[in-house]
Each structure stands twice: as structure tokens, then as C-alpha cells.
Enzyme design. Structure first.
Site, PDB file in Angstrom:
ATOM      1  CD  GLU A 139      -2.929   1.159   2.306  1.00  0.00           C
ATOM      2  OE1 GLU A 139      -3.049   0.155   3.020  1.00  0.00           O
ATOM      3  OE2 GLU A 139      -3.591   2.200   2.465  1.00  0.00           O
ATOM      4  CG  HIS A 173      -3.661   7.484   0.333  1.00  0.00           C
ATOM      5  ND1 HIS A 173      -4.230   6.632  -0.567  1.00  0.00           N
ATOM      6  CD2 HIS A 173      -3.217   6.729   1.348  1.00  0.00           C
ATOM      7  CE1 HIS A 173      -4.142   5.411  -0.097  1.00  0.00           C
ATOM      8  NE2 HIS A 173      -3.528   5.430   1.054  1.00  0.00           N
TER       9      HIS A 173
END
Ligand code: NDP
Length: 417
Positions: free
Chosen positions: A78, A371
Site C-alpha cells: 500500500e 495518499h
């Protein structure tokens, strides 16, 4: 100005760690050249093996735990997890780092007895045999006692009018202990079957591990929390409010805890441990009082924000896959951890660092800003950018109003023109 660690190339980072003596010459060569598991080793680990499956490994920088700096290897697919952990570690340093308790390390397993005619009578009989049963357990894996560990106590719990659980708690020393404990449980189960003619349904460790817990705390000064838009005391109050909501609402608590496990599971994997065991134990601990709640708590104190995380972390420093996965020993040396206890402390602090960074982002800029900056990298690769094209495409994506694959593909065409 010299480049920041994250701005260096992969080999540049390894060289810097070597220059700072974080990596020995042997480990420097290992990290520079390692290409993953051999097919042969993979075949020794699992059944019906076809190939191997690689995941990225990076490090959370400068996690200060009980006054000692650790560079923590993390294995995750991730984007932004490792950056966030490093960010949380950086904030924590401004408050003197994480203080972590000396962990408890005991593992419990159960021998489940069914079809019991009189649970109270059987329970009393088993309790009388306690000393013998502990000896039977130790005899099944004697090396554990020789190392200073072994069977510690035995309890009998009534599960229903006809079901009993005989709980055996063992000091597993430096191992995770699942296999060793299962051997001991099966021996005790066989003994009970023979001596008391009981029906043993199963003998297996429990992944609920409230006797393998560790607590990390940290205090962050307001000055470390301020952003361009918010004063530090405001950010602290918002983080404390987010923590309160995670105590009240399971919808929020699950995501709060997933954020903690982003760090914990990535480190658990990097140290060759069983991530499913740690995940299931952590989530069970989150519901220990009957409602699923956030595992960490944050509150505003005199001149800062105070955070605390308690986690069950029954992990191993030896045994299991730790010797078979070639990166584990280099990772232990990279992190400068020397025991299961120290590893528990580092992983718990990492979970709290991860949580801090996530909550700070959530209550200030929102999670997407940081992100998506990192997500742009995977979009660039997905759009078909060659390695040398990725930095320019990421740059272009960060200026774009929409961040999606079509945009990435269009920008790539433009770049190539
Ligand atoms: P192992 O079966 O590898 O046992 C530990 C090994 O470490 C033993 O061989 C022991 O040697 C050796 N050892 C060396 N030094 C020490 C020390 N200081 N302290 C303790 N042991 C030492 O692993 P575990 O029993 O730890 O089991 C972990 C594995 O079990 C993981 O792979 C896990 O995935 C798996 N598992 C998990 C389950 C679950 O979570 N529900 C269920 C079943 C398996 P010696 O033999 O001389 O004592």
C-alpha cells in the site's frame, strides 16, 4: 542541499544506511542484491508451490523507542503507509519518542472437551491434576523449560453445560510458540483422554493473547502538530476527538484500527511472523469489553497530545518462518532488535506512529492529499510509463485536476510528444 532519504535512489538509500553503519557490509550487499525467495526455498515453505510473490520492502525512519533509534523494515503493497509511519516517527521524536512497557509474553492454548456429563465434577478432577498436567506439557517440549520457559498455569473454563476448555498457558521464550504449544496441548489432551476417559474435540493454541501485551505511549508537543492551516493545539484537539469517536463507533473504530495494523502487519511480515495471528488477536482485543473500539487513545494534556496503544503481539524472534525467509535476519539487524520483547516494543510503537500520522492527516488536510501524491506513482506505472518516465508523469499528475488512469494515459502521451 543534500537530498532527503526518500529522494535518494534505492541504492543511494542503502549506501546512506551503510555510511551511517546501520547496515554492515554483508547486509549492505544483501539489500543491494537481494532478488527474493528462491523457488526451492518457496517450495520448502508451502504446498503445491508454483512460484513466488514479491512485495515491496521499505523502512520507517528513526523510530525512537525507549531512547533507542530503530530503522524499521516494513513489507506492504500500500502506497503512503511507510511515508506515514516515518512521519509519525518524526513527530514523536519531537516529544522525546515512544516509551514502551516491558512486554508480557505468555501464550495460551486450549484443550476443548465435549460431551461432558458433569462439567463441575470433571472440572474439579482436572484441577486436582494440575501439577501433573503441567509436567506432561513440559515433557512434550522439554527444551522450552531448559531455556527458562515452559508451562506456567492451567485453568478450566466451563463453556456450556457439556463443554469445557482446559486452558494451558506457556512461556514460549523467544518463539511465537504456536507449534510448540500445540505439541504440548496434544500431549495433555492425550493424557486426559487416557486418565479420565474424556472426549477431546480439539487441542490448539488460542490467537487471543491478552497475556502477550505491550503498551506504547507518546507525548507530542503542540508545536510539532501545527500545520499551515491549524495551530498545534487545534490539531491536538481534533486528534483527541477522532480518538473519542473511535471509542464510540465501531464503523470508525475498525478503520482506526486498520490504520494501526497498516504499520503493525507490515513489520510483522518483514520479521517473518504470522500476520493472520497478530491481526486476529488485535481485533479480538479491540472488542475485549464487548464493543469493538479503537485500540489507541489520544488526549490533550497540558502542552501537547498524549497517545497510548496497547496491543497483544505474540510474535517470534526465532522459529516459524524466521530462518527460512532470507530477509528476516538482515531485517532484524537493520532494525537493531535483539529479542522478541524488543521486537514487540518496536512494533507497538510503530503502530502508534502510524495511527498518529493517519489521524493528523485525516483531521487536517484529509487523507487523500498525501495518499494520492503517492498513488500517482502507481497510476503512472499502470498507465504504462517506463521507469525513466515515471518521475515526470508523477509530477504532471500532481498538477492535474483529476487523478485517474485516463488522465495518466493522456499525460503520458503528451509527455512522449
Ligand atoms: P517452531 O515450530 O519453529 O518452534 C520454535 C523453534 O525455535 C523451536 O525449534 C525451538 O527449538 C527454536 N528456538 C531456538 N531458540 C529458542 C528460544 N530462545 N526460545 C524459543 N524457541 C527457540 O515455531 P513456533 O512454535 O514458534 O510456531 C510458530 C509457527 O507456527 C508460525 O509459522 C505460525 O504461522 C505457525 N502456526 C500458527 C498457528 C496459529 O497462529 N493459530 C497454528 C499452527 C501453526 P527447540 O525445538 O529446541 O525448542
Amino acid at each position: 542541499m543534500s537530498k532527503k532519504f526518500y529522494q535518494l535512489t534505492r541504492l543511494g538509500r542503502i549506501a546512506q544506511l551503510a555510511a551511517h553503519k546501520v547496515l554492515s557490509p554483508i547486509d549492505t550487499a544483501f539489500f543491494a542484491n537481494h532478488t527474493g525467495l528462491t523457488q526451492e526455498r518457496a517450495g520448502q515453505l508451502v504446498e503445491n508451490q508454483l512460484t513466488t510473490f514479491a512485495l515491496p520492502e521499505g523502512i520507517a525512519r528513526n523510530l525512537l523507542v525507549n531512547g533507542h533509534l530503530h530503522q524499521v523494515p516494513m513489507v506492504t503493497e500500500e502506497p503512503s503507509v511507510i511515508a506515514a509511519a516515518s512521519n509519525g516517527a518524526r513527530l514523536a521524536i519531537q516529544g522525546g519518542g515512544f516509551m514502551v512497557t516491558q512486554p508480557r509474553r505468555l501464550l495460551t492454548g486450549q484443550i476443548v472437551l465435549t460431551e461432558v456429563a458433569d462439567v463441575a465434577a470433571l472440572s474439579a478432577k482436572i484441577t486436582k491434576l494440575k501439577t501433573t498436567l503441567l509436567q506432561v506439557a513440559d515433557a512434550a517440549h522439554p527444551s522450552l523449560k531448559r531455556r527458562g520457559g515452559g508451562a506456567k498455569w492451567l485453568n478450566v473454563r466451563e463453556l456450556s453445560a457439556h463443554d469445557l476448555s482446559v486452558d494451558l498457558t506457556v512461556d514460549v521464550q523467544q518463539a511465537m510458540g504456536a507449534n510448540m504449544l500445540n505439541t504440548m496441548l496434544e500431549a495433555v489432551g492425550a493424557y486426559l483422554q487416557q486418565e479420565l476417559a474424556v472426549t477431546v474435540l480439539m487441542s490448539i493454541l488460542s490467537n487471543y493473547a491478552p497475556d502477550s501485551i505491550v503498551t506504547a505511549t507518546v507525548e507530542i508537543p503542540f508545536s510539532a502538530l501545527k500545520t499551515t492551516d491549524f495551530a498545534g493545539n487545534v490539531v491536538a484537539a481534533k486528534i483527541a476527538a477522532a480518538s473519542r469517536i473511535a471509542q464510540l463507533d465501531p464503523y470508525r473504530a475498525v478503520t482506526h484500527n486498520k490504520g494501526i495494523m497498516n504499520g503493525v502487519s507490515a513489520a510483522v511480515l518483514a520479521f517473518g511472523n504470522d500476520s493472520r495471528a497478530i491481526e486476529s488477536g488485535a481485533h479480538a482485543y479491540a472488542v475485549k469489553d464487548g464493543q469493538y473500539r479503537g485500540l489507541s487513545q489520544w488526549q490533550v494534556v497540558a502542552d501537547g497530545l498524549s497517545g497510548e496503544l496497547t496491543l497483544p503481539l505474540p510474535i517470534g524472534f526465532v522459529g516459524g518462518a524466521t530462518k527460512l525467509l532470507p530477509a528476516v535476519l538482515p531485517n532484524q539487524r537493520l532494525a537493531d532488535v535483539h529479542s522478541a520483547e524488543e521486537l514487540m516494543q518496536v512494533i507497538c510503537a510503530l503502530g502508534l506512529a502510524q495511527n498518529l500520522a493517519a489521524l493528523k492527516a485525516l483531521v487536517t488536510t484529509g487523507i487523500q492529499q498525501g495518499h494520492m501524491a503517492l498513488q500517482a506513482k502507481s497510476l503512472a506505472v499502470n498507465a504504462g510509463a517506463r521507469p525513466e518516465e515515471v518521475p515526470a508523469l508523477v509530477n504532471a499528475l500532481q498538477q492535474a485536476t483529476t487523478l485517474d488512469l485516463v488522465t495518466a494515459q493522456q499525460l503520458l502521451v503528451q509527455l512522449r510528444k
